[in-house]
Motif scaffolding. Structure first.
Motif, PDB file in Angstrom:
ATOM      1  N   UNK A   1     -22.845  11.078 -25.012  1.00  0.00           N
ATOM      2  CA  UNK A   1     -23.046  11.893 -23.402  1.00  0.00           C
ATOM      3  C   UNK A   1     -24.604  12.588 -23.693  1.00  0.00           C
ATOM      4  N   UNK A   2     -24.676  13.223 -24.771  1.00  0.00           N
ATOM      5  CA  UNK A   2     -25.196  14.022 -24.391  1.00  0.00           C
ATOM      6  C   UNK A   2     -26.823  12.350 -24.547  1.00  0.00           C
ATOM      7  N   UNK A   3     -26.662  11.725 -25.220  1.00  0.00           N
ATOM      8  CA  UNK A   3     -27.450  10.903 -25.391  1.00  0.00           C
ATOM      9  C   UNK A   3     -28.043  10.050 -24.187  1.00  0.00           C
ATOM     10  N   UNK A   4     -26.835   9.575 -23.472  1.00  0.00           N
ATOM     11  CA  UNK A   4     -27.111   8.781 -22.117  1.00  0.00           C
ATOM     12  C   UNK A   4     -27.442   9.957 -21.195  1.00  0.00           C
TER      13      UNK A   4
ATOM     14  N   UNK B   1     -20.773  20.725 -21.024  1.00  0.00           N
ATOM     15  CA  UNK B   1     -19.546  19.978 -21.275  1.00  0.00           C
ATOM     16  C   UNK B   1     -18.870  20.039 -22.139  1.00  0.00           C
ATOM     17  N   UNK B   2     -17.765  20.263 -22.065  1.00  0.00           N
ATOM     18  CA  UNK B   2     -16.838  20.476 -23.239  1.00  0.00           C
ATOM     19  C   UNK B   2     -16.391  19.338 -23.732  1.00  0.00           C
ATOM     20  N   UNK B   3     -15.765  18.854 -24.683  1.00  0.00           N
ATOM     21  CA  UNK B   3     -15.238  17.272 -25.238  1.00  0.00           C
ATOM     22  C   UNK B   3     -13.886  18.304 -25.524  1.00  0.00           C
TER      23      UNK B   3
ATOM     24  N   UNK C   1     -19.322  10.275 -18.814  1.00  0.00           N
ATOM     25  CA  UNK C   1     -19.842  11.728 -18.164  1.00  0.00           C
ATOM     26  C   UNK C   1     -21.402  11.759 -18.349  1.00  0.00           C
ATOM     27  N   UNK C   2     -21.427  10.812 -19.643  1.00  0.00           N
ATOM     28  CA  UNK C   2     -22.700  11.391 -19.160  1.00  0.00           C
ATOM     29  C   UNK C   2     -23.876  11.021 -18.098  1.00  0.00           C
ATOM     30  N   UNK C   3     -23.318  10.072 -17.934  1.00  0.00           N
ATOM     31  CA  UNK C   3     -24.455   9.627 -16.303  1.00  0.00           C
ATOM     32  C   UNK C   3     -23.691  10.618 -15.191  1.00  0.00           C
TER      33      UNK C   3
ATOM     34  N   UNK D   1     -19.496   8.362  -8.804  1.00  0.00           N
ATOM     35  CA  UNK D   1     -19.512   6.852  -8.515  1.00  0.00           C
ATOM     36  C   UNK D   1     -20.963   6.202  -8.997  1.00  0.00           C
ATOM     37  N   UNK D   2     -21.655   6.240  -9.425  1.00  0.00           N
ATOM     38  CA  UNK D   2     -23.052   6.739  -9.963  1.00  0.00           C
ATOM     39  C   UNK D   2     -22.447   6.162 -11.683  1.00  0.00           C
ATOM     40  N   UNK D   3     -21.626   7.313 -12.173  1.00  0.00           N
ATOM     41  CA  UNK D   3     -20.683   7.217 -13.905  1.00  0.00           C
ATOM     42  C   UNK D   3     -20.337   6.288 -13.683  1.00  0.00           C
ATOM     43  N   UNK D   4     -19.223   5.663 -12.050  1.00  0.00           N
ATOM     44  CA  UNK D   4     -18.564   4.727 -12.298  1.00  0.00           C
ATOM     45  C   UNK D   4     -19.412   3.446 -12.415  1.00  0.00           C
TER      46      UNK D   4
END
Length: 272
Positions: free
Chosen positions: A34-37, A125-127, A233-235, A251-254
């Motif tokens: 997610x961080x890299x995205x 963000x937490x996983x 999640x990153x997006x 919607x964008x992340x989807x």
């Protein structure tokens, strides 16, 4: 973690053997991906994670994060901690994968993390990993002046503790032990009025205060679903931090996560 990845046409049967269509050795894990995205999309990402013992694996992961402009904060004080190894086999025919994670537990000998939360971040963000660190810094996370996003991949015994830290849980349908309605009631009991459930090919369910709805899945010819949730999640975090528009960010992340499934691995879509 460090992922050893193979893409095959079909899973071999018991005692079977098959030839890979593609192989890779690449840093992974939900928060790292997610961080890299987030960084790839133009954001400033900081990853707090356990790096542990010095050596080739640590150097490899650190170099990858540096190449993607992710600010790394090592939270582990244990010199014997080893970055976990994960074995991933994905099938092109089914678009599914099999993952075998390392047996190693989260690092429990931790650095003082209080200074981390004094940084100027738009969101956290937490996983559901690095549990000892989250427990140690529970009050600092709770006091954070910004949204705390929960990436809930699957239900765990400690999931209620992470939900109590969240402002916006975005979870997969696998996270729901008793179905969407029970999850909605759980969020209501915790005072969480903004949440979403990702359902892969069935799209996304969301609630935002008194409004609710569904975002349909983007039709794609899936080759590899590995990391699609992490990419989502990153997006999402990037779009949400940029605009504050919850549904538009979903919607964008989807769309981005769906397109990532058309190519093998977790990074190929970035170069397409």
């Amino acid at each position: 973690m460090l992922d050893v990845i193979a893409l095959v046409e079909d899973f071999p049967g018991p005692d079977g053997k098959t030839k890979a269509l593609a192989n890779d050795l690449i840093p992974g894990g939900s928060s790292l991906n997610a961080a890299i995205v987030f960084s790839h999309m133009g954001g400033d990402a900081t990853l707090a994670t356990s790096m542990g013992a010095k050596g080739l694996v640590r150097d490899f992961v650190t170099g990858d994060l540096n190449n993607h402009r992710v600010d790394l904060r090592d939270i582990c004080e244990d010199p014997n901690f080893q970055i976990p190894l994960s074995t991933v086999v994905s099938t092109r025919s089914l678009g599914t994968r099999m993952i075998v994670n390392d047996a190693q537990d989260d690092c429990s000998r931790l650095k003082d993390g209080r200074n981390l939360f004094s940084g100027r971040f738009d969101l956290i963000q937490l996983d559901q990993y690095e549990r000892p660190f989250v427990e140690q810094n529970f009050d600092s996370i709770r006091a954070f002046d910004g949204p705390v996003i929960l990436d809930g991949g699957s239900w765990k015994d400690w999931s209620p503790d992470f939900l109590r830290l969240a402002d916006v849980p975005v979870v997969s349908e696998v996270f729901l032990p008793d179905g969407p309605q029970a999850f909605a009631e759980m969020c209501n009991d915790l005072g969480l009025s903004r949440w979403a459930i990702t359902r892969g090919a069935k799209g996304v369910i969301w609630q935002d205060g008194d409004s609710s709805g569904e975002i349909p899945a983007v039709p794609v010819a899936a080759v590899d679903t590995l990391g699609a949730g992490d990419i989502f999640h990153g997006a999402f975090c990037h779009a949400y931090a940029e605009t504050g528009d919850f549904v538009a960010a979903l919607s964008s992340a989807n769309r981005i996560a769906a397109k990532s499934c058309e190519l093998a691995g977790t990074r190929s879509w970035m170069r397409a």
